[in-house]
Design a protein around this motif. Sequence first.
Motif, PDB file in Angstrom:
ATOM      1  N   ARG A 281       6.198   1.203   4.963  1.00 40.22           N
ATOM      2  CA  ARG A 281       7.633   1.127   5.263  1.00 40.22           C
ATOM      3  C   ARG A 281       7.781   0.549   6.657  1.00 40.22           C
ATOM      4  O   ARG A 281       6.801   0.442   7.406  1.00 40.22           O
ATOM      5  CB  ARG A 281       8.311   2.482   5.141  1.00 40.22           C
TER       6      ARG A 281
ATOM      7  N   ASP B   6       8.897   0.288  10.648  1.00 41.63           N
ATOM      8  CA  ASP B   6       8.923   1.268  11.737  1.00 41.63           C
ATOM      9  C   ASP B   6      10.040   0.964  12.731  1.00 41.63           C
ATOM     10  O   ASP B   6      10.199   1.659  13.732  1.00 41.63           O
ATOM     11  CB  ASP B   6       7.557   1.383  12.438  1.00 41.63           C
TER      12      ASP B   6
ATOM     13  N   LYS C 249      -1.837  -0.496  22.644  1.00 45.02           N
ATOM     14  CA  LYS C 249      -2.048  -0.938  21.269  1.00 45.02           C
ATOM     15  C   LYS C 249      -0.732  -0.607  20.618  1.00 45.02           C
ATOM     16  O   LYS C 249      -0.104   0.395  20.997  1.00 45.02           O
ATOM     17  CB  LYS C 249      -3.138  -0.103  20.591  1.00 45.02           C
ATOM     18  N   ARG C 250      -0.319  -1.373  19.636  1.00 44.54           N
ATOM     19  CA  ARG C 250       0.963  -1.113  18.992  1.00 44.54           C
ATOM     20  C   ARG C 250       1.032   0.368  18.577  1.00 44.54           C
ATOM     21  O   ARG C 250       0.170   0.840  17.813  1.00 44.54           O
ATOM     22  CB  ARG C 250       1.102  -2.043  17.789  1.00 44.54           C
TER      23      ARG C 250
ATOM     24  N   GLY D 132      -6.550  -4.451   9.273  1.00 44.66           N
ATOM     25  CA  GLY D 132      -5.667  -5.309  10.047  1.00 44.66           C
ATOM     26  C   GLY D 132      -5.776  -6.797   9.752  1.00 44.66           C
ATOM     27  O   GLY D 132      -6.200  -7.216   8.667  1.00 44.66           O
TER      28      GLY D 132
ATOM     29  N   ALA E  10      -8.070  -0.728   5.813  1.00 45.19           N
ATOM     30  CA  ALA E  10      -6.823  -0.812   6.592  1.00 45.19           C
ATOM     31  C   ALA E  10      -7.207  -1.445   7.927  1.00 45.19           C
ATOM     32  O   ALA E  10      -6.918  -0.909   8.993  1.00 45.19           O
ATOM     33  CB  ALA E  10      -6.224   0.577   6.772  1.00 45.19           C
TER      34      ALA E  10
ATOM     35  N   TYR F 283       0.837  -1.210   0.000  1.00 46.34           N
ATOM     36  CA  TYR F 283       0.000   0.000   0.000  1.00 46.34           C
ATOM     37  C   TYR F 283       0.875   1.266   0.000  1.00 46.34           C
ATOM     38  O   TYR F 283       2.048   1.232   0.407  1.00 46.34           O
ATOM     39  CB  TYR F 283      -0.943  -0.016   1.218  1.00 46.34           C
TER      40      TYR F 283
ATOM     41  N   GLN G  88      -0.083   5.104   7.977  1.00 49.05           N
ATOM     42  CA  GLN G  88       0.967   5.280   6.958  1.00 49.05           C
ATOM     43  C   GLN G  88       0.382   5.669   5.607  1.00 49.05           C
ATOM     44  O   GLN G  88       0.981   6.441   4.863  1.00 49.05           O
ATOM     45  CB  GLN G  88       1.770   3.985   6.785  1.00 49.05           C
TER      46      GLN G  88
ATOM     47  N   ARG H 232     -12.575   4.330  14.030  1.00 47.57           N
ATOM     48  CA  ARG H 232     -13.309   3.762  15.172  1.00 47.57           C
ATOM     49  C   ARG H 232     -12.603   4.117  16.474  1.00 47.57           C
ATOM     50  O   ARG H 232     -13.210   4.569  17.417  1.00 47.57           O
ATOM     51  CB  ARG H 232     -13.438   2.247  15.010  1.00 47.57           C
ATOM     52  N   THR H 233     -11.270   3.896  16.490  1.00 46.48           N
ATOM     53  CA  THR H 233     -10.502   4.219  17.700  1.00 46.48           C
ATOM     54  C   THR H 233      -9.321   5.098  17.309  1.00 46.48           C
ATOM     55  O   THR H 233      -8.538   4.722  16.421  1.00 46.48           O
ATOM     56  CB  THR H 233      -9.972   2.926  18.364  1.00 46.48           C
TER      57      THR H 233
ATOM     58  N   TRP I  52      -5.131  -6.016  18.998  1.00 45.59           N
ATOM     59  CA  TRP I  52      -4.978  -7.316  18.333  1.00 45.59           C
ATOM     60  C   TRP I  52      -4.042  -8.222  19.105  1.00 45.59           C
ATOM     61  O   TRP I  52      -4.072  -9.439  18.930  1.00 45.59           O
ATOM     62  CB  TRP I  52      -4.582  -7.166  16.867  1.00 45.59           C
TER      63      TRP I  52
ATOM     64  N   GLY J 249     -10.139   2.321   9.011  1.00 47.01           N
ATOM     65  CA  GLY J 249      -9.076   1.799   9.857  1.00 47.01           C
ATOM     66  C   GLY J 249      -7.968   2.807  10.053  1.00 47.01           C
ATOM     67  O   GLY J 249      -7.485   3.432   9.083  1.00 47.01           O
ATOM     68  N   THR J 250      -7.588   2.985  11.306  1.00 40.50           N
ATOM     69  CA  THR J 250      -6.541   3.963  11.632  1.00 40.50           C
ATOM     70  C   THR J 250      -5.484   3.337  12.545  1.00 40.50           C
ATOM     71  O   THR J 250      -5.049   3.931  13.527  1.00 40.50           O
ATOM     72  CB  THR J 250      -7.161   5.211  12.298  1.00 40.50           C
ATOM     73  N   GLY J 251      -5.092   2.093  12.220  1.00 42.45           N
ATOM     74  CA  GLY J 251      -3.918   1.497  12.851  1.00 42.45           C
ATOM     75  C   GLY J 251      -2.691   1.918  12.054  1.00 42.45           C
ATOM     76  O   GLY J 251      -2.732   2.873  11.264  1.00 42.45           O
ATOM     77  N   SER J 252      -1.587   1.191  12.229  1.00 46.86           N
ATOM     78  CA  SER J 252      -0.332   1.567  11.544  1.00 46.86           C
ATOM     79  C   SER J 252      -0.506   1.661  10.029  1.00 46.86           C
ATOM     80  O   SER J 252       0.037   2.576   9.398  1.00 46.86           O
ATOM     81  CB  SER J 252       0.761   0.543  11.839  1.00 46.86           C
ATOM     82  N   SER J 253      -1.266   0.729   9.444  1.00 47.83           N
ATOM     83  CA  SER J 253      -1.409   0.724   7.973  1.00 47.83           C
ATOM     84  C   SER J 253      -2.196   1.935   7.503  1.00 47.83           C
ATOM     85  O   SER J 253      -1.812   2.597   6.526  1.00 47.83           O
ATOM     86  CB  SER J 253      -2.110  -0.558   7.500  1.00 47.83           C
TER      87      SER J 253
END
Length: 552
Positions: A62, A64, A335-336, A387, A385, A58, A198, A215-216, A500, A191-195
């Motif tokens: 990269r 981290d 969370k990570r 997960g 995104a 995507y 980025q 969501r979070t 997760w 989705g607003t995790g690492s993916s």
Amino acid sequence: MSAQSAAASTTPDHYDVVVVGAGFAGMYMLHRLRGLGFTARVYEQGSGVGGTWYWNRYPGARCDVESMQYSYSFSEELQQQWTWTERYAPQPEILQYANHVADRFDLRRDIQFDTRVARAVFDERGNIWSVTTSDGKTVTARFVVLATGCLSNARKPDIKGLDRFTGKIYHTGHWPHEPVDFTGQRVGVIGTGSSGIQSVPVIAEQARHVTVFQRTAQFSIPARNAELTDEERNWFRANYPEVRRFAREEAKNGIYTEIPDRGALDDGDNERRAKFEARWQRGGLTFMSAYNNLALDKAANDTAANFVRGKIAEIVKDSATAKLLTPISYPIGTKRICIDTDYFATFNRPNVTLVDIKTNPIEEITETAVRSGGEDYELDALVLATGFDAMTGSVAKIDISGRGGQTLNQKWAEGPRTYLGLMTSGFPNLFVITGPGSPSVLSNMIVSIEQHVDWISDCLAYMRANALEMMEAERAAEDKWVAHVNEVASATLYPQADSWYMGANIPGKPRIFMPYIGGVGPYRQICNEVAAKGYEGFVMAGAEQKRKVAMS
Ligand code: FAD
Ligand code: NAP
């Protein structure tokens, strides 16, 4: 396995070891097995090596963990000769590196691509696994190593109407190989995790409009990515012996950095703020290493969380958007933590909208829009995104049958149980790399991968030297280890987040903190001691008679 059996097992359908997956774990496993003279076959469902870096193409993907550290250490020539161009290498460069390693060590001839391992059945009489692949073939192997990855089972969310959407749908973890052009398009990102974090800034540069469905809210630290200078590269190259030793033995998370000697509340407000500021300016994951109790003490954690919340308020101009982007529901780091380039600033762009789907969950997806809070957000393309079914997801997709026909999914129905994250009782001769119960995803993964692969390789060599052909985790040792993993986790703040790590992102998945949080150094020491004591806590047996290896 005897030396003779290794030599005799060259018939096409029998191998000493079958390895599932050709990411960094499977590739290094194959290299070590070859070096020891074992026959091995690697099956990979993708068409190339690299695992994570093969699938996650995507925009903005990269690493981290800094590239000079997120790389193999097993070959001195490789680490001296490979040139990383940026502090955090982009996905194409990491994939290029994986391909370089495959070529350099001539790995491809033992890897069968485009082939999924569907089933593995253990034959107790012969101590042999039968492994069935998606091409309908069955091979046998004395050992199976699951190098299937912790973040390899991309999760499509169960959202009503998703399949009705007529625009293109992409998952970050399963991105197309051909370039995706969002020019002129209205793109939705769920989705607003690492993916998500980025990709959103990069997509926003190209798309007509980006709507981010959150969501979070997530804590994120700036990457401060930059081109590596020769001086920086040369420093690492000259200091690799110490950098790698430190990462393996002393750093909790496998990353070379200063180890804090005090807690956040040991400093006064000004001093603490200055330390956080210095870490924020430096950027990256080591922000959480500012103090030694951020993962343990809620009041200490709050100081770091509030610092980052303050930064979000400074960066994001619209106060309502800033408030929505501010994480409040869990301690920072549990969370990570995400590492970004201009994520929060991206919400100052006129072509980016944030939609709060915590308050107004997505009701459905129509042919052309995502509907939330009674409003239709019209889109041309949708990026998921969302997960992965982490740590156990890819293992669970294989139908694995151990002693007495028990399946691994039956055994792990209440959550994964392993001894050292390496083996699980009832499933002899089956190893997992970076499995649940090992430091795994809490670490620089290449450090953990190399440690597991080396341990397994040494173990197989030991078995061959001692004419042993069966190895299994003892139930009692496993129970003790699972209790230890839980005890260590419950002394931290980690279980307070719906992460997760806890299986919380998958409806119905048991809530258990899956990785081992005791740190890579202590964990390595435990594994080494177990091996030094003749593989304490494991049962081992030869071909003729089942004999338990001395346990002390
Ligand atoms: P993977 O790379 O996931 O490889 C597993 C392979 O097994 C896959 O290719 C898969 O197709 C294959 N497979 C699975 N099941 C089967 C089957 N049944 N049959 C055949 N093949 C199968 N970690 C870090 O430490 N630092 C980072 O910066 C970092 N960045 C990341 C960025 C992203 C976008 C993601 C998703 C993860 C990141 N990680 C990072 C974690 C990353 O997964 C590991 O660092 C590492 O690449 C894992 O390697 P692996 O070989 O164990 O697993
Ligand atoms: P993730 O961290 O699990 O994030 C998934 C996001 O999707 C979360 O915001 C989640 O919200 C949301 N989501 C999931 N299901 C949803 C649904 N049904 N409806 C609405 N929202 C939904 O996944 P990820 O971002 O792919 O990252 C996974 C891990 O991979 C990372 O933690 C990291 O270890 C690794 N990774 C690393 C990098 C890197 O920087 N090198 C980049 C990408 C990934 P909730 O939070 O509310 O569940």
